[in-house]
Scaffold this motif. Structure first.
Motif, PDB file in Angstrom:
ATOM      1  N   SER A  89      42.633  28.806   7.091  1.00 54.64           N
ATOM      2  CA  SER A  89      43.769  29.407   7.282  1.00 54.64           C
ATOM      3  C   SER A  89      44.938  28.307   7.458  1.00 54.64           C
ATOM      4  O   SER A  89      46.093  28.753   7.235  1.00 54.64           O
ATOM      5  CB  SER A  89      43.839  30.510   8.253  1.00 54.64           C
ATOM      6  OG  SER A  89      43.508  30.251   9.443  1.00 54.64           O
ATOM      7  N   GLU A  90      44.454  27.370   8.319  1.00 57.11           N
ATOM      8  CA  GLU A  90      45.712  26.424   8.445  1.00 57.11           C
ATOM      9  C   GLU A  90      45.622  25.247   7.552  1.00 57.11           C
ATOM     10  O   GLU A  90      46.297  24.157   7.887  1.00 57.11           O
ATOM     11  CB  GLU A  90      45.410  25.700   9.941  1.00 57.11           C
ATOM     12  CG  GLU A  90      45.150  26.767  11.002  1.00 57.11           C
ATOM     13  CD  GLU A  90      44.265  26.264  12.144  1.00 57.11           C
ATOM     14  OE1 GLU A  90      44.724  26.683  13.199  1.00 57.11           O
ATOM     15  OE2 GLU A  90      43.568  25.430  12.066  1.00 57.11           O
ATOM     16  N   LEU A  91      45.273  25.591   6.413  1.00 56.21           N
ATOM     17  CA  LEU A  91      45.439  24.398   5.212  1.00 56.21           C
ATOM     18  C   LEU A  91      46.010  24.995   4.093  1.00 56.21           C
ATOM     19  O   LEU A  91      46.252  26.224   3.854  1.00 56.21           O
ATOM     20  CB  LEU A  91      43.930  24.312   4.651  1.00 56.21           C
ATOM     21  CG  LEU A  91      42.690  23.703   5.497  1.00 56.21           C
ATOM     22  CD1 LEU A  91      41.386  23.667   4.724  1.00 56.21           C
ATOM     23  CD2 LEU A  91      43.416  22.369   6.429  1.00 56.21           C
ATOM     24  N   SER A  92      46.515  24.234   3.227  1.00 53.24           N
ATOM     25  CA  SER A  92      47.313  24.370   2.020  1.00 53.24           C
ATOM     26  C   SER A  92      46.255  24.797   1.001  1.00 53.24           C
ATOM     27  O   SER A  92      45.165  24.496   1.336  1.00 53.24           O
ATOM     28  CB  SER A  92      48.157  23.139   1.590  1.00 53.24           C
ATOM     29  OG  SER A  92      47.395  22.264   1.094  1.00 53.24           O
ATOM     30  N   GLY A  93      46.839  25.400  -0.041  1.00 57.60           N
ATOM     31  CA  GLY A  93      45.731  25.976  -1.013  1.00 57.60           C
ATOM     32  C   GLY A  93      45.162  24.660  -1.817  1.00 57.60           C
ATOM     33  O   GLY A  93      43.822  24.556  -1.875  1.00 57.60           O
ATOM     34  N   GLY A  94      45.830  23.576  -1.835  1.00 51.19           N
ATOM     35  CA  GLY A  94      45.168  22.509  -2.367  1.00 51.19           C
ATOM     36  C   GLY A  94      44.098  21.640  -1.689  1.00 51.19           C
ATOM     37  O   GLY A  94      43.144  21.331  -1.953  1.00 51.19           O
ATOM     38  N   GLN A  95      44.315  21.934  -0.118  1.00 49.96           N
ATOM     39  CA  GLN A  95      43.373  21.480   0.827  1.00 49.96           C
ATOM     40  C   GLN A  95      42.116  22.198   0.829  1.00 49.96           C
ATOM     41  O   GLN A  95      41.092  21.723   0.901  1.00 49.96           O
ATOM     42  CB  GLN A  95      44.019  21.283   1.804  1.00 49.96           C
ATOM     43  CG  GLN A  95      44.766  20.195   2.212  1.00 49.96           C
ATOM     44  CD  GLN A  95      46.090  20.274   3.313  1.00 49.96           C
ATOM     45  OE1 GLN A  95      46.155  21.349   3.799  1.00 49.96           O
ATOM     46  NE2 GLN A  95      46.741  19.209   3.538  1.00 49.96           N
ATOM     47  N   ARG A  96      42.269  23.588   0.776  1.00 55.18           N
ATOM     48  CA  ARG A  96      41.372  24.715   0.596  1.00 55.18           C
ATOM     49  C   ARG A  96      40.534  24.132  -0.692  1.00 55.18           C
ATOM     50  O   ARG A  96      39.107  24.201  -0.659  1.00 55.18           O
ATOM     51  CB  ARG A  96      41.606  25.970   0.415  1.00 55.18           C
ATOM     52  CG  ARG A  96      41.886  26.444   1.817  1.00 55.18           C
ATOM     53  CD  ARG A  96      42.526  27.957   1.949  1.00 55.18           C
ATOM     54  NE  ARG A  96      43.729  28.104   2.455  1.00 55.18           N
ATOM     55  CZ  ARG A  96      44.682  29.080   2.619  1.00 55.18           C
ATOM     56  NH1 ARG A  96      44.513  29.897   1.593  1.00 55.18           N
ATOM     57  NH2 ARG A  96      45.583  29.117   3.321  1.00 55.18           N
ATOM     58  N   GLN A  97      41.067  23.755  -1.790  1.00 56.55           N
ATOM     59  CA  GLN A  97      40.340  23.456  -2.960  1.00 56.55           C
ATOM     60  C   GLN A  97      39.485  22.366  -2.697  1.00 56.55           C
ATOM     61  O   GLN A  97      38.342  22.401  -3.209  1.00 56.55           O
ATOM     62  CB  GLN A  97      41.516  23.076  -3.857  1.00 56.55           C
ATOM     63  CG  GLN A  97      40.902  22.694  -5.303  1.00 56.55           C
ATOM     64  CD  GLN A  97      40.290  23.933  -5.809  1.00 56.55           C
ATOM     65  OE1 GLN A  97      41.059  24.689  -6.247  1.00 56.55           O
ATOM     66  NE2 GLN A  97      38.978  23.900  -5.936  1.00 56.55           N
ATOM     67  N   LEU A 119      52.086  21.171  -6.781  1.00 56.26           N
ATOM     68  CA  LEU A 119      50.877  21.105  -6.260  1.00 56.26           C
ATOM     69  C   LEU A 119      49.553  20.792  -7.595  1.00 56.26           C
ATOM     70  O   LEU A 119      48.662  19.994  -7.215  1.00 56.26           O
ATOM     71  CB  LEU A 119      50.303  22.137  -5.332  1.00 56.26           C
ATOM     72  CG  LEU A 119      49.160  21.873  -4.332  1.00 56.26           C
ATOM     73  CD1 LEU A 119      49.230  20.513  -3.615  1.00 56.26           C
ATOM     74  CD2 LEU A 119      49.131  23.009  -3.459  1.00 56.26           C
ATOM     75  N   LEU A 147      48.024  27.895  -7.551  1.00 55.75           N
ATOM     76  CA  LEU A 147      48.809  26.593  -6.899  1.00 55.75           C
ATOM     77  C   LEU A 147      49.889  26.768  -7.714  1.00 55.75           C
ATOM     78  O   LEU A 147      50.322  26.902  -8.652  1.00 55.75           O
ATOM     79  CB  LEU A 147      48.224  25.494  -7.002  1.00 55.75           C
ATOM     80  CG  LEU A 147      46.621  25.248  -6.199  1.00 55.75           C
ATOM     81  CD1 LEU A 147      46.163  23.892  -6.413  1.00 55.75           C
ATOM     82  CD2 LEU A 147      46.717  25.848  -4.823  1.00 55.75           C
ATOM     83  N   ASP A 148      51.054  26.272  -6.794  1.00 56.63           N
ATOM     84  CA  ASP A 148      52.537  26.058  -7.506  1.00 56.63           C
ATOM     85  C   ASP A 148      52.144  24.694  -8.406  1.00 56.63           C
ATOM     86  O   ASP A 148      51.408  23.966  -8.279  1.00 56.63           O
ATOM     87  CB  ASP A 148      53.493  26.038  -6.470  1.00 56.63           C
ATOM     88  CG  ASP A 148      53.612  24.680  -5.523  1.00 56.63           C
ATOM     89  OD1 ASP A 148      53.518  23.652  -6.138  1.00 56.63           O
ATOM     90  OD2 ASP A 148      53.423  24.761  -4.615  1.00 56.63           O
TER      91      ASP A 148
END
Ligand SMILES: Nc1ncnc2c1ncn2[C@@H]1O[C@H](COP(=O)(O)OP(=O)(O)OP(=O)(O)O)[C@@H](O)[C@H]1O
Length: 343
Positions: free
Chosen positions: A135-143, A171, A167-168
């Protein structure tokens, strides 16, 4: 691992979702399956992963037939990693523990699994965030965590189902570069699904264009763009007009278009006579030439304008691009200097 699919069919009720697909992806290849919503992309991926059973046909991963008549190897025994749009990470575990999980499940001791996870997090450049929760990561980092977990699970084939869809755009561009880098570093065979042709062009060794459960063409991006096999592929990729023409061979192929004659490239073995040609913005010059047309619509696309121009005697409006401003309703002169004759 190579992925070989022959005659794959899957019907839901009376709807054929996958309708006779063949594909030969070689070890380390990046194949993008590109097609509109509902054409059967996800079903095909689920068949490869073993999450669906085949009605007929065969799927082999490396030398092993994993799906076929009387045979269905379960997903966990296929050495296949799947990355979906939603990354399905464990929310209560740290990034490192998420990646260590498949190693521990495979019987490694906790310490060794965490060490293995650290190495895989390095591959995706996330070592610094290993103790965070998803939950503390961006979408790209979760990816990237999801990709590291595929590696930890021993995946030799990675299947990705629209992984960047949430993702936007900014990103997304960066993640494309990261996925390409991940692919280069690991050498895994990748099958990647998207309906975004720009993404497909950027990532693929080969693109498989899919429509209504079938592959229309499987070829490198430039070939799909420059030498589409059908009118449907031409219209689906980039801006293109498909217009009827009479094709003649006189010191090279030409297309008679009514108001004018244009030199075209053509596939081997073209017969000539009545046919169709594909015209793209790069085949036209605006501002000078024997034709006159009317701009139907024009949009600013950053750095230049794109639009469509109607020309008397040519059925489809032609795509045009120009660095100068174009306005709907404007009369313009133009010339045509090339095109692609459909097989
Ligand atoms: N479990 C199912 N039961 C019945 N029909 C299904 C099932 N799964 C998929 N379908 C149907 O099969 C067709 C192909 O679906 P699929 O999800 O493979 O398409 P897709 O190309 O991945 O679409 P999208 O890009 O929208 O995700 C669709 O018409 C869909 O409604």
């Amino acid at each position: 691992m190579s992925v070989r699919i022959s005659g794959a069919c899957k019907t839901f009720g009376d709807h054929p979702a996958v309708d006779g697909v063949d594909l030969d992806a070689t070890q380390g290849e990046f194949v993008v399956v590109l097609g509109p919503s509902g054409c059967g992309k996800s079903t095909l991926l689920r068949l490869i992963a073993g999450l669906e059973t085949l009605d007929s046909g065969e799927i082999a991963l490396g030398a092993d037939t994993v799906s076929g008549p009387g045979r269905h190897v379960p997903p966990e025994d296929r050495s296949v990693g799947v990355v979906f749009q939603s990354y399905a990470l464990w929310p209560h575990m740290s990034v490192r523990d998420n990646v260590a999980f498949p190693l521990e499940s495979a019987g490694q001791r906790r310490g060794a699994a965490r060490e293995g996870a650290t190495a895989h997090l390095e591959t995706v450049d996330l070592s610094a965030l290993a103790e965070r929760k998803p939950s503390e990561l961006s979408g790209g980092q979760r990816q990237r965590v999801a990709l590291a977990r595929c590696l930890a699970g021993g995946a030799r084939t990675v299947l990705m189902d629209e992984p960047l869809a949430n993702l936007d755009p900014h990103l997304r561009g960066r993640m494309e570069a990261e996925i390409a880098e991940f692919h280069r570093k690991t050498g895994v065979t990748s099958i990647y699904i998207t309906h975004d042709q720009r993404e497909a062009m950027a990532l693929a060794d080969r693109i498989a264009v899919m429509s209504e459960g079938r592959f229309l063409q499987v070829a490198p991006p430039q070939e799909i763009h420059d030498r589409p096999a059908t009118a449907e592929v031409a219209r689906f990729i980039g801006q293109a007009a498909v217009v009827p023409a009479t094709l003649r061979h006189e010191a090279g192929w030409h297309a008679d278009l009514g108001p004018l004659r244009v030199p075209v490239t053509a596939p081997e073995g073209l017969n000539g006579g009545a046919g169709q040609i594909v015209l793209r913005a790069t085949d036209l010059t605006l501002g000078t030439g024997p034709l006159s047309g009317r701009i139907d619509a024009a949009f600013y696309r950053g750095g230049g304008w794109e639009g469509r121009v109607s020309v008397d005697g040519i059925a489809d409006p032609l795509p045009v691009a120009s660095r100068r401003r174009m306005t709907a309703g404007e009369q313009v002169a133009l010339s045509l200097h090339g095109g692609w004759a459909l097989p």
